[in-house]
Design an enzyme around this catalytic site. Structure first.
Site, PDB file in Angstrom:
ATOM      1  N   LEU A 134      24.912  72.492  -9.717  1.00 13.54           N
ATOM      2  CA  LEU A 134      24.299  73.221 -10.828  1.00 13.54           C
ATOM      3  C   LEU A 134      22.774  73.229 -10.780  1.00 13.54           C
ATOM      4  O   LEU A 134      22.150  74.248 -11.075  1.00 13.54           O
ATOM      5  CB  LEU A 134      24.775  72.630 -12.162  1.00 13.54           C
ATOM      6  CG  LEU A 134      24.146  73.221 -13.418  1.00 13.54           C
ATOM      7  CD1 LEU A 134      24.565  74.671 -13.593  1.00 13.54           C
ATOM      8  CD2 LEU A 134      24.504  72.407 -14.632  1.00 13.54           C
ATOM      9  N   ASN A 135      22.159  72.126 -10.407  1.00 11.91           N
ATOM     10  CA  ASN A 135      20.699  72.052 -10.464  1.00 11.91           C
ATOM     11  C   ASN A 135      19.995  72.810  -9.348  1.00 11.91           C
ATOM     12  O   ASN A 135      18.774  72.909  -9.345  1.00 11.91           O
ATOM     13  CB  ASN A 135      20.236  70.596 -10.491  1.00 11.91           C
ATOM     14  CG  ASN A 135      20.567  69.945 -11.813  1.00 11.91           C
ATOM     15  OD1 ASN A 135      20.998  70.603 -12.751  1.00 11.91           O
ATOM     16  ND2 ASN A 135      20.386  68.658 -11.896  1.00 11.91           N
ATOM     17  N   TYR A 136      20.749  73.342  -8.385  1.00  7.61           N
ATOM     18  CA  TYR A 136      20.178  74.255  -7.383  1.00  7.61           C
ATOM     19  C   TYR A 136      20.691  75.650  -7.729  1.00  7.61           C
ATOM     20  O   TYR A 136      21.409  76.269  -6.971  1.00  7.61           O
ATOM     21  CB  TYR A 136      20.597  73.874  -5.964  1.00  7.61           C
ATOM     22  CG  TYR A 136      20.252  72.471  -5.537  1.00  7.61           C
ATOM     23  CD1 TYR A 136      19.110  71.833  -6.018  1.00  7.61           C
ATOM     24  CD2 TYR A 136      21.048  71.785  -4.643  1.00  7.61           C
ATOM     25  CE1 TYR A 136      18.791  70.549  -5.615  1.00  7.61           C
ATOM     26  CE2 TYR A 136      20.730  70.502  -4.227  1.00  7.61           C
ATOM     27  CZ  TYR A 136      19.603  69.886  -4.717  1.00  7.61           C
ATOM     28  OH  TYR A 136      19.284  68.626  -4.313  1.00  7.61           O
TER      29      TYR A 136
END
Length: 195
Positions: A134-136
């Site tokens: 999610l954080n990329y």
């Protein structure tokens, strides 16, 4: 180091830089980046890495980060927290291409080369769905317009980011934000947006 100090490290500031620098406005240099990610469950054969090196030479402006998994993460069930990528994962790969506005990069070509490299990894990474971190954030795996969230579209990227936890997160979203006030292109919609 503290978390806030780590942001200085990852932003490339020299060791010992005061966190006060984060209060300053950014320079006029504009940076662009395109990132994608994959989870790896099985060992990648030597040939798979040889193909990766060939693709990296073609892409040129490429940065890869491998994050090892296992250890304590293997002991946590994939549904204990919203983050499901735990037991059975060897590592996470981030593929990233970065450039400055003044570099004169053909942006469309650069992004297409990164997508080509990503596509070449399909035999070696998670499948059904091909999972992502999610954080990329990667809008290529699905996105909604900012002011409208279609549940069927959200299911596509939601299962890649959260696997079966997506449904549970949609239930929570329905209870705490039924009007979908807090949203972005890859947000989790409330269940009342099932269209």
């Amino acid at each position: 180091m503290s978390w806030i100090e780590s942001t200085l490290f990852w932003a490339g500031f020299p060791n010992g830089t005061s966190i006060e620098v984060l209060l300053q406005r950014p320079t006029s240099v504009v940076y662009y980046t395109k990132s994608k990610s994959d989870y790896v469950k099985d060992m990648i054969p030597k040939l798979g890495f040889e193909k990766l090196w060939e693709m990296m030479l073609e892409v040129k402006r490429i940065w890869l980060q491998f994050n090892p998994y296992g250890g304590r993460m293997d002991e946590i069930s994939d549904n204990d927290t919203p983050f499901p990528h735990r037991a059975g994962y060897r590592f996470l790969i981030q593929y990233s291409s970065n450039w400055k506005e003044e570099d004169g990069v053909d942006i469309e070509n650069q992004v297409n080369l990164l997508r080509k490299l990503y596509d070449s990894r399909a035999p070696y990474v998670s499948k059904n769905p091909r999972e992502a971190f999610l954080n990329y954030r990667d809008l290529d795996i699905g996105s909604n317009p900012s002011n409208f969230t279609k549940f069927q579209t959200a299911e596509i990227y939601g299962h890649k980011y959260f696997k079966n936890n997506f449904w549970r997160l949609a239930q929570v979203k329905t209870r705490v934000d039924p009007d979908n006030f807090f949203r972005h292109e890859q947000s989790i919609p409330p269940l009342n947006k099932l269209s």
